[in-house]
Design a protein around this motif. Sequence first.
Motif, PDB file in Angstrom:
ATOM      1  N   GLY A 214      40.693  24.543 -51.771  1.00 39.66           N
ATOM      2  CA  GLY A 214      42.092  24.797 -51.460  1.00 39.66           C
ATOM      3  C   GLY A 214      43.066  23.846 -52.122  1.00 39.66           C
ATOM      4  N   ASP A 215      42.602  23.032 -53.060  1.00 33.73           N
ATOM      5  CA  ASP A 215      43.486  22.110 -53.773  1.00 33.73           C
ATOM      6  C   ASP A 215      44.246  22.910 -54.829  1.00 33.73           C
ATOM      7  OD1 ASP A 215      44.543  20.243 -55.685  1.00 33.73           O
ATOM      8  OD2 ASP A 215      43.161  18.726 -54.930  1.00 33.73           O
ATOM      9  N   ALA A 216      45.545  23.092 -54.620  1.00 29.03           N
ATOM     10  CA  ALA A 216      46.331  23.942 -55.510  1.00 29.03           C
ATOM     11  C   ALA A 216      46.447  23.364 -56.912  1.00 29.03           C
ATOM     12  CB  ALA A 216      47.720  24.169 -54.916  1.00 29.03           C
ATOM     13  N   ALA A 217      46.471  22.057 -57.020  1.00 31.74           N
ATOM     14  CA  ALA A 217      46.572  21.427 -58.341  1.00 31.74           C
ATOM     15  C   ALA A 217      45.249  21.545 -59.093  1.00 31.74           C
ATOM     16  CB  ALA A 217      46.979  19.963 -58.194  1.00 31.74           C
ATOM     17  N   ALA A 218      44.151  21.194 -58.441  1.00 31.28           N
ATOM     18  CA  ALA A 218      42.847  21.226 -59.102  1.00 31.28           C
ATOM     19  C   ALA A 218      42.443  22.640 -59.505  1.00 31.28           C
ATOM     20  CB  ALA A 218      41.784  20.615 -58.189  1.00 31.28           C
ATOM     21  N   SER A 219      42.856  23.636 -58.740  1.00 35.85           N
ATOM     22  CA  SER A 219      42.491  25.018 -59.029  1.00 35.85           C
ATOM     23  C   SER A 219      43.363  25.657 -60.102  1.00 35.85           C
ATOM     24  CB  SER A 219      42.581  25.859 -57.758  1.00 35.85           C
ATOM     25  OG  SER A 219      43.920  25.900 -57.281  1.00 35.85           O
ATOM     26  N   GLY A 220      44.479  25.012 -60.431  1.00 35.70           N
ATOM     27  CA  GLY A 220      45.413  25.573 -61.402  1.00 35.70           C
ATOM     28  C   GLY A 220      46.457  26.486 -60.791  1.00 35.70           C
ATOM     29  N   VAL A 221      46.365  26.720 -59.478  1.00 42.17           N
ATOM     30  CA  VAL A 221      47.302  27.637 -58.824  1.00 42.17           C
ATOM     31  C   VAL A 221      48.720  27.064 -58.828  1.00 42.17           C
ATOM     32  CG1 VAL A 221      47.905  28.725 -56.632  1.00 42.17           C
ATOM     33  CG2 VAL A 221      45.533  28.720 -57.405  1.00 42.17           C
ATOM     34  N   GLN A 222      48.851  25.775 -58.543  1.00 42.08           N
ATOM     35  CA  GLN A 222      50.179  25.170 -58.495  1.00 42.08           C
ATOM     36  C   GLN A 222      50.873  25.260 -59.859  1.00 42.08           C
ATOM     37  OE1 GLN A 222      50.184  21.085 -57.202  1.00 42.08           O
ATOM     38  NE2 GLN A 222      52.406  20.923 -57.139  1.00 42.08           N
ATOM     39  N   GLU A 223      50.146  24.955 -60.911  1.00 42.97           N
ATOM     40  CA  GLU A 223      50.720  25.016 -62.262  1.00 42.97           C
ATOM     41  C   GLU A 223      51.091  26.448 -62.633  1.00 42.97           C
ATOM     42  OE1 GLU A 223      49.562  23.848 -66.891  1.00 42.97           O
ATOM     43  OE2 GLU A 223      48.085  23.620 -65.289  1.00 42.97           O
ATOM     44  N   ALA A 224      50.220  27.404 -62.308  1.00 44.05           N
ATOM     45  CA  ALA A 224      50.492  28.797 -62.629  1.00 44.05           C
ATOM     46  C   ALA A 224      51.695  29.312 -61.852  1.00 44.05           C
ATOM     47  CB  ALA A 224      49.266  29.655 -62.334  1.00 44.05           C
ATOM     48  N   TYR A 225      51.800  28.904 -60.588  1.00 46.00           N
ATOM     49  CA  TYR A 225      52.953  29.346 -59.798  1.00 46.00           C
ATOM     50  C   TYR A 225      54.244  28.803 -60.391  1.00 46.00           C
ATOM     51  CZ  TYR A 225      55.920  30.741 -55.985  1.00 46.00           C
ATOM     52  OH  TYR A 225      56.929  31.329 -55.263  1.00 46.00           O
ATOM     53  N   ALA A 226      54.258  27.521 -60.708  1.00 51.53           N
ATOM     54  CA  ALA A 226      55.463  26.914 -61.276  1.00 51.53           C
ATOM     55  C   ALA A 226      55.844  27.570 -62.598  1.00 51.53           C
ATOM     56  CB  ALA A 226      55.257  25.414 -61.463  1.00 51.53           C
ATOM     57  N   ALA A 227      54.831  27.907 -63.410  1.00 46.99           N
ATOM     58  CA  ALA A 227      55.106  28.520 -64.713  1.00 46.99           C
ATOM     59  C   ALA A 227      55.743  29.890 -64.577  1.00 46.99           C
ATOM     60  CB  ALA A 227      53.813  28.621 -65.522  1.00 46.99           C
ATOM     61  N   GLY A 228      55.421  30.608 -63.496  1.00 44.47           N
ATOM     62  CA  GLY A 228      55.954  31.944 -63.326  1.00 44.47           C
ATOM     63  C   GLY A 228      57.086  32.055 -62.339  1.00 44.47           C
ATOM     64  N   CYS A 229      57.567  30.920 -61.827  1.00 40.53           N
ATOM     65  CA  CYS A 229      58.565  30.934 -60.758  1.00 40.53           C
ATOM     66  C   CYS A 229      59.984  30.945 -61.324  1.00 40.53           C
ATOM     67  CB  CYS A 229      58.371  29.734 -59.837  1.00 40.53           C
ATOM     68  SG  CYS A 229      59.499  29.721 -58.419  1.00 40.53           S
ATOM     69  N   ALA A 230      60.691  32.047 -61.117  1.00 39.34           N
ATOM     70  CA  ALA A 230      62.064  32.170 -61.605  1.00 39.34           C
ATOM     71  C   ALA A 230      63.036  31.327 -60.803  1.00 39.34           C
ATOM     72  CB  ALA A 230      62.488  33.630 -61.557  1.00 39.34           C
ATOM     73  N   THR A 231      62.625  30.839 -59.643  1.00 35.63           N
ATOM     74  CA  THR A 231      63.511  30.027 -58.807  1.00 35.63           C
ATOM     75  C   THR A 231      63.720  28.634 -59.407  1.00 35.63           C
ATOM     76  OG1 THR A 231      62.739  31.231 -56.855  1.00 35.63           O
ATOM     77  CG2 THR A 231      63.862  29.133 -56.461  1.00 35.63           C
ATOM     78  N   LEU A 232      62.676  28.095 -60.050  1.00 35.64           N
ATOM     79  CA  LEU A 232      62.773  26.740 -60.581  1.00 35.64           C
ATOM     80  C   LEU A 232      63.812  26.677 -61.705  1.00 35.64           C
ATOM     81  CD1 LEU A 232      59.025  25.638 -60.656  1.00 35.64           C
ATOM     82  CD2 LEU A 232      60.783  25.150 -58.939  1.00 35.64           C
ATOM     83  N   GLY A 233      64.612  25.618 -61.651  1.00 34.23           N
ATOM     84  CA  GLY A 233      65.670  25.436 -62.639  1.00 34.23           C
ATOM     85  C   GLY A 233      66.967  26.120 -62.281  1.00 34.23           C
ATOM     86  N   LYS A 234      66.982  26.866 -61.175  1.00 32.08           N
ATOM     87  CA  LYS A 234      68.193  27.572 -60.761  1.00 32.08           C
ATOM     88  C   LYS A 234      68.908  26.815 -59.644  1.00 32.08           C
ATOM     89  CE  LYS A 234      67.534  32.456 -61.854  1.00 32.08           C
ATOM     90  NZ  LYS A 234      66.391  32.381 -62.747  1.00 32.08           N
ATOM     91  N   ALA A 235      70.211  27.028 -59.595  1.00 31.34           N
ATOM     92  CA  ALA A 235      70.975  26.616 -58.421  1.00 31.34           C
ATOM     93  C   ALA A 235      70.712  27.637 -57.327  1.00 31.34           C
ATOM     94  CB  ALA A 235      72.463  26.559 -58.743  1.00 31.34           C
ATOM     95  N   VAL A 236      70.364  27.143 -56.148  1.00 32.69           N
ATOM     96  CA  VAL A 236      70.007  28.043 -55.059  1.00 32.69           C
ATOM     97  C   VAL A 236      70.681  27.606 -53.765  1.00 32.69           C
ATOM     98  CG1 VAL A 236      67.753  28.505 -56.117  1.00 32.69           C
ATOM     99  CG2 VAL A 236      67.944  26.769 -54.316  1.00 32.69           C
ATOM    100  N   ARG A 237      70.772  28.552 -52.858  1.00 39.28           N
ATOM    101  CA  ARG A 237      71.191  28.252 -51.491  1.00 39.28           C
ATOM    102  C   ARG A 237      70.029  28.595 -50.580  1.00 39.28           C
ATOM    103  NH1 ARG A 237      75.233  31.261 -51.260  1.00 39.28           N
ATOM    104  NH2 ARG A 237      74.406  33.052 -50.115  1.00 39.28           N
ATOM    105  N   ALA A 238      69.607  27.614 -49.791  1.00 37.11           N
ATOM    106  CA  ALA A 238      68.510  27.801 -48.854  1.00 37.11           C
ATOM    107  C   ALA A 238      69.085  27.939 -47.451  1.00 37.11           C
ATOM    108  CB  ALA A 238      67.548  26.618 -48.916  1.00 37.11           C
ATOM    109  N   GLN A 239      68.827  29.089 -46.843  1.00 38.09           N
ATOM    110  CA  GLN A 239      69.256  29.313 -45.470  1.00 38.09           C
ATOM    111  C   GLN A 239      68.060  28.979 -44.570  1.00 38.09           C
ATOM    112  OE1 GLN A 239      70.644  33.304 -46.917  1.00 38.09           O
ATOM    113  NE2 GLN A 239      72.293  32.928 -45.443  1.00 38.09           N
TER     114      GLN A 239
END
Length: 287
Positions: A214-239
Motif C-alpha cells: 500500500g505504499d503509494a510512492a514505492a508502487s508508482g501510484v503517487q507519481e502516476a496520479y500526480a502526472a495525470g492530475c489536472a488539479t495540480l498547478g491550478k488555483a483552486v477553492r476548497a470547500q
Amino acid sequence: MTPSDAPQSRWSDLDRPPLNVPALRRGLLRPGSLWTALDVVESTGSTNTDLAARAAGLAEGTVLVAEEQTAGRGRLERTWTAPARSGLFFSVYLTPGDVPAERWGWLPLLTGVAAATGLARAAGVDMALKWPNDLLVSVDGEERKTGGILAERAGDGVVIGIGLNVSLRADELPAPTAASLALAGAVSTDRETLLRGVLRSLEHWYGLWRDADGDAAASGVQEAYAAGCATLGKAVRAQLPGDRTLTGEAVAVDGDGRLVLATDGGPREPVSAGDIVHLRGAAGGLT
C-alpha cells in the motif's frame, strides 16, 4: 434483480446495444486474475449499494455492472443518472487485508489512475484527473467531467464504484460542465472494450500497490496520479467540512493522498476531504 447472462433481445437505441456478458466473462475471469465474478443487471438503484449489502459473502474481485442506474451516487451525496446503456456504471469489491488500513485511502485515487490510463488506451482520448475522484476530458478546449469514482468501506473490504459517460449526446448531458467520451472524440465507444480496458488496468495498478504494502510512492501510484492530475498547478477553492473555505494553488498530492495547497501569506495546507473548484485562469475554465 436477476443478473443477465446474455444480450437482451431488444433495446430502445440501436447505437446502444446491451453488454455481452459471456464475452466479458471469457475475457476477464481468467485463472489467476483478480476478477472472480462478473454480473450485469438491466437496471438497479446503485451498484455500490448492491455490492455493499452483499459484502459479507463476497469474494475479492467481484464485479457488478448495471446497464442503467436509477439512484447512482457520487461524492457529497450527489446523484448520478444517465440514459440506459449510455455509459459504464459498475462497482468492484476489493479486500486488501494485508495492506495497513491507513493506506486504503489511496484506493479511489489508484482507481482514478487505472481508469484514466485504461480509457486512454481503449478509447484513444486524453484523460485527466481532478482531485480526488473525477475523470476529465477536453471538449472544445475546455476540461469537462466524464466520470467519477466513489469508494466505501464494506465488510472486510472496499466497494469502489465507477460511473462513466460514454455515448451521451450534448442534449443528454446533466450539466454544461459534463461531457462524454463520444463528445471528446473517442476512437471507440464500445462499452465492452472500455470495461475490459479499465478492469485490466485496475488489476495492474492494484497489484503494484498491494505488492508494495500500500505504499503509494514505492508502487508508482503517487507519481502516476500526480502526472495525470489536472488539479495540480491550478488555483483552486476548497470547500471544506464545517463550511470552511480555502483558496490557494494546488502544489502536490502528499503520501497520504491529500491535496496540498499553497495559500497566500500562509503555510502549505493539506486537504483530505472537500469539494475542489478549479478557478478560471490561463489554463482553462471552471471545472
